[in-house]
Design an enzyme around this catalytic site. Sequence first.
Site, short mmCIF file in Angstrom:
data_model
loop_
_atom_site.label_atom_id
_atom_site.label_comp_id
_atom_site.label_asym_id
_atom_site.label_seq_id
_atom_site.Cartn_x
_atom_site.Cartn_y
_atom_site.Cartn_z
N GLU A 80 0.91 -1.17 -0.03
CA GLU A 80 -0.02 0.04 -0.09
C GLU A 80 0.89 1.06 -0.04
O GLU A 80 0.59 2.30 -0.85
CB GLU A 80 -1.17 -0.06 1.09
CG GLU A 80 -2.02 -0.89 1.07
CD GLU A 80 -2.83 -1.19 2.17
OE1 GLU A 80 -3.74 -2.18 2.27
OE2 GLU A 80 -3.02 -0.26 3.21
N GLU A 81 1.96 1.35 0.83
CA GLU A 81 2.92 2.43 0.93
C GLU A 81 3.43 2.84 -0.66
O GLU A 81 3.39 3.73 -1.17
CB GLU A 81 4.00 2.14 1.82
CG GLU A 81 3.71 2.31 3.48
CD GLU A 81 5.04 1.98 4.00
OE1 GLU A 81 4.77 1.47 5.29
OE2 GLU A 81 5.79 2.12 3.60
N ARG A 82 3.80 1.63 -1.24
CA ARG A 82 4.52 1.86 -2.59
C ARG A 82 3.56 2.35 -3.48
O ARG A 82 3.68 3.26 -4.34
CB ARG A 82 5.11 0.67 -2.85
CG ARG A 82 6.46 0.46 -2.10
CD ARG A 82 6.95 -0.78 -1.97
NE ARG A 82 7.92 -0.93 -0.94
CZ ARG A 82 8.72 -1.97 -0.63
NH1 ARG A 82 8.32 -3.12 -1.02
NH2 ARG A 82 9.41 -1.74 0.67
#
Lengths: 254, 434
Positions: free
Chosen positions: B292-294
Amino acid sequence: MSGRVLVGVKRVIDYAVKIRVKPDNTGVVTDGVKHSMNPFCEIAVEEAVKLKEKKFIKEVVAVSCGPQQAQETIRTALAMGADRGIHVEVTGKDYEAMGPLQVSKIMAALAKKEDAQLIILGKQAIDDDCNQTGQMTAALLDWPQGTFASEVSLEGDKVKVVREIDGGLETIRINTPAVLTADLRLNTPRYATLPNIMKAKKKKIAKVNPADLGLDMTSRLEVVRVDEPPQRLAGVKVETVEDLVSKLREQGTL
Amino acid sequence: MALPGGALRLNQLVISRNFYKFTSCVGVRSLSDNVSSKPAPPSAPETVGDHLIYTQEHFALKESLRKIIDQEINPHVDQWEAEGTFPAHKVFKILGSAGFLGVNKPVEYGGLGLDFSYSVAVSEELGNIRCGGVPMAIGVQTDMATPALARFGSAELKEEFLLPSIMGDKVACLGVSEVGAGSDVSSILTKAVRKGDEYVINGGKMWTTNGTQADWICLLANTSDGPAHRNKSLICLPMNLPGVHIARKIEKLGMWSSDTAEVFFDDVRVPCKNVIGQEGMGFTYQMLQFQEERLWAAANVVTMMDNIIQETIQYTRQRKIFKQPVLYHQSVHFRLAELQTEVELLRSLLHRSTALYIKGNDVTKLASMAKLKAGRLAREVGDSCLQYWGGMGFTSDVLVSRFYRDSRLLSIGGGADEVMLGIICKYMDTLPKK
């Protein structure tokens, strides 16, 4: 009183877009261009929702006339707090020719059908700058009108409206049912919060045709030509008043 | 470098924008002068029905968020960049009240419980902020410091830390990287030693975005002596506890409006119940949210690149060189076409990965590819576009120079390019066998 308010919302080209005239000079380019709710209509919706929150009225109905995309504009109104929407489907040539007269006929018909206590509209649309729909609607219904409203208060079966006019502010008291048009300083429209955007999905939008309302949409106007404003030329800076006067003389302006 | 001439050119750009009269009425909608140099919005989205992942609600979300950005954030960006910080509590409260900080968080704690495609929509729209620092700070709040808490935290912990973070009342920060450990997370040294009902924490964290103003930190610390991937825990640590020292605010090449801190922990005592989920699972929890962060990082920069390319087109269209617009030179418009092509490719990868992810698939490989490409493409776009701005591109007056500085971080933070490449190679099975 029904406690129902009709709010007209118009889908216009977004204010930040650079308008381009179509090569055939029949109008402006709208394909693929960002559209949003007319800013004055946003202010109208906000006022209606505020009246409902203060319990002066019971239901806010958002109305928009146009093709399928008009429903997006109604959804924005629903996300701001309107209860339901009415999409009056007008497409093709009828839509291109649609102007204040046609819209006011629609609003008047809907106002009767929905037993509206108030109609609130934006004072004008930023695409045609007509400033006519509110006034025409009131005339067709034979209702009083409070236009350029910068303050609205409901007092029993009357409305007190502070109007922004050239000379300053004018306060009037009119009977309901009435038509009001919103001016810039009436309020600051709220942001459609994400929870309300999701809730708006469940709110109903009814679809009707002008024919269903028994209306004739023919326009009495014909657009002859649309042109861009002349290019503004760069100015010239001068040092002194004498320079200014001599330059103006050179140009032939003085 | 004819700077006054350049200023005049910018002025003409401002005047030539067709602006509806009312917007100059200061009062209701206070738009800064910056807005006049805002690029024309790129072509309207495809018909809602045809979009790969977005529905009408996504577009409505973007429109509303855009209004908040235009009215509450962008008018102040220049000032915040100059001051080296931004008022996180104020900005987060505005976003939180409108529901934008808890898009995919549980409804019981003020979130909206929507799927990740909505988070991507938010991230894309935040790319319209005229700097990298503020979106990054928001991203830390929504998708770096809070996902593990939302998924694995106890009800009590969520009540104390998650709920106010979603409402925008508390500012969060993430404590993972250290002075001696960035890409190699397993080698962090911060220790949390159990003493009765408390942990005593010693160590320090680096690169802490929001660190100087955060109310709490999501801290990764060693809580036992086991193997490096299984001896760490995530702890919710209030930043006002005795022993927490904010050592310094770091001066950086870019992301100036985001305050980045070095934080020290000196015998900080915190109740054991502040551990998120299971002790020893901290590393795993943190890794679960990497996808999700990426994707979030890629989404954010895609919009920024669109905007930079559009602004460059606008500038080069009116800037004349050898009697014709810079844009008319083939090397310029061809290069911009190349860049836009690559941006669209990244956008496609982003949307495709998101579509797969919300259906429950593991998209680690694709997400790592998206992050890798995002960082590298941003550098290319920034560098190439800045060139076309000429001398003006080298000044602080224009967005492209800020983007050039801000976007350089993308290849480093949130998983360096080299880490992304390692992950991709693992999936391609090309790494040397041990």
